[in-house]
Design a protein around this motif. Sequence first.
Motif: not given
Length: 530
Positions: A208-210, A216-219, A244-246, A424-430
């Motif tokens: 997600f950092a990419m 809002s979509v990430k949320r 985003i789906a990937g 941006a916030e990374s996948s690891a953080q989420i």
Amino acid sequence: MYSIAKTAAVSGIGCRLIGVEADISNGMPVFDMIGYLGADVKEAKERVRTALKNAGYVLPPKRITVNFLPANVHKSGTTFDLAIACALMACLGHLPQHDFSEILILGELGIDGSLQPVEGVYPMLCDAKNAGFTKAMIPYDNLSEALYVKGMTLYPVKTLTDAVASFRGEGKRPVESSEYVQTMTPEECLCERTELSVEDASVENYDFAMVCGQESVKRSCEIAAAGMHNLLMVGPPGGGKSMIAGCLPSILPPLKEEEKEDLLKVYSVKGAFPKENARSVQDFLQKRPFRNPHHTITPAALVGGGLIPRPGEVSLAHGGVLFLDEMAEFKRSTLELLRQPMEEKKVLLHRGGTFYVFPASFLLVGAMNPCPCGFYPDRTRCNCSEPQIRRYRSKISGPLLDRMDLCCEVPVASFGEIVRESPAESSAQIAQRVMRAYEIQKKRYATEPYSYNGALTGEGVRKYCRQDEESKQLMEMAYERLHLSVRGYYKILRVARTIADLKESDTIQKEHVLEAIGYREMEWLTGEVA
């Protein structure tokens, strides 16, 4: 002489144990095979006869009868070849008959006597072990999946000659399936080497950092991952819906043991099991599956089926993500087939008087444009007529849309978001927040057959979705003004429960319900076209 060998046939993601009886007696030279056989099983007669000849064993000119038990069960597939050959050789005295009592024999024969891999070895060995079998003779190429059935003594063979040598105690040592051999390649299992030299396959990992902007979509994705809620994204081309789906698998919680077992069975039956080595299977189980079928997919390929029923994409996505890109381009009749597995988490097929059940607990993620060209409501770029837009949107039926827990718009990122230097916030953080919410759900549903908010039943919603007074009043107002169905009402509460879990709140509060309702407002999809 009479002999019997034990083999198995795939049925759904399980198996049926089959007895192969052979009898060679005096009489007119004939080779009969009986027992409610499919065409592919009947062809085994010539494969076995020729393979025996090329291995140095010629059948005598006598009356040969091979019977398959039970006789009232239809047999199909090529799994029985090796068992037929072994039963015949036992009748001729080339093999000791008593060795067949506790060993399962699987394998397809080539006419040169080589053993070819077969589909469904993992579920067949699982069911055979439960039935009391402790040994199995399998094709060498199926060893990597067979190793995952603990407590079995395996005889992996490459040729019919190797099979004979194993029964006589002259072949290579058998392999004991255990934790130790699961870290080894098939060659290392047989040669007692301990050092591994396995090249990891390069896999493209999305993060997600990419993703530029789209907070809002990430949320929405975070909520979807935390509670396993279905998600629909609508937006113009270039907004990043596919990317985003990937990214979603990177924030999903790890697979549970029962999900791993079901996945191994599904991929084994489908013939998609990683066969390179045992470690490739471990890598496969480290992440949840992500399936992205093309919109031209057939109904049988999507939900499963065929003359011999096999799992479809919904089962291959079990425990993971089923991504339907350009969802409105799929045939409406094909999309409607998703309604049952989305609700029941399984696919039930009926073929030839037999019911087949395939697991299908997946997270559905759909992506579509708001109109055929993709740029509505920007009338400076969109020239689609009102009937065209309506026809395009009608591909997604109301009942299917009602099963989507979260719906969100995906606008094109602004220039400022693209050139922003702050990371941006990374996948690891989420994923950390998702895991905390998952642990809360795991503890809450410890006595239930489900583990996620997205799988809550109506009774579960009433039991576990506790609300404060303000949120109850808000839900009552939303039910009347938004003309919600009962399913839609429960969907909002399930999503609100997940949002509350992400906030580590015991009760559902007003702000949780407000956010959940925001993901159900679909006027841009169902409302009037300007």
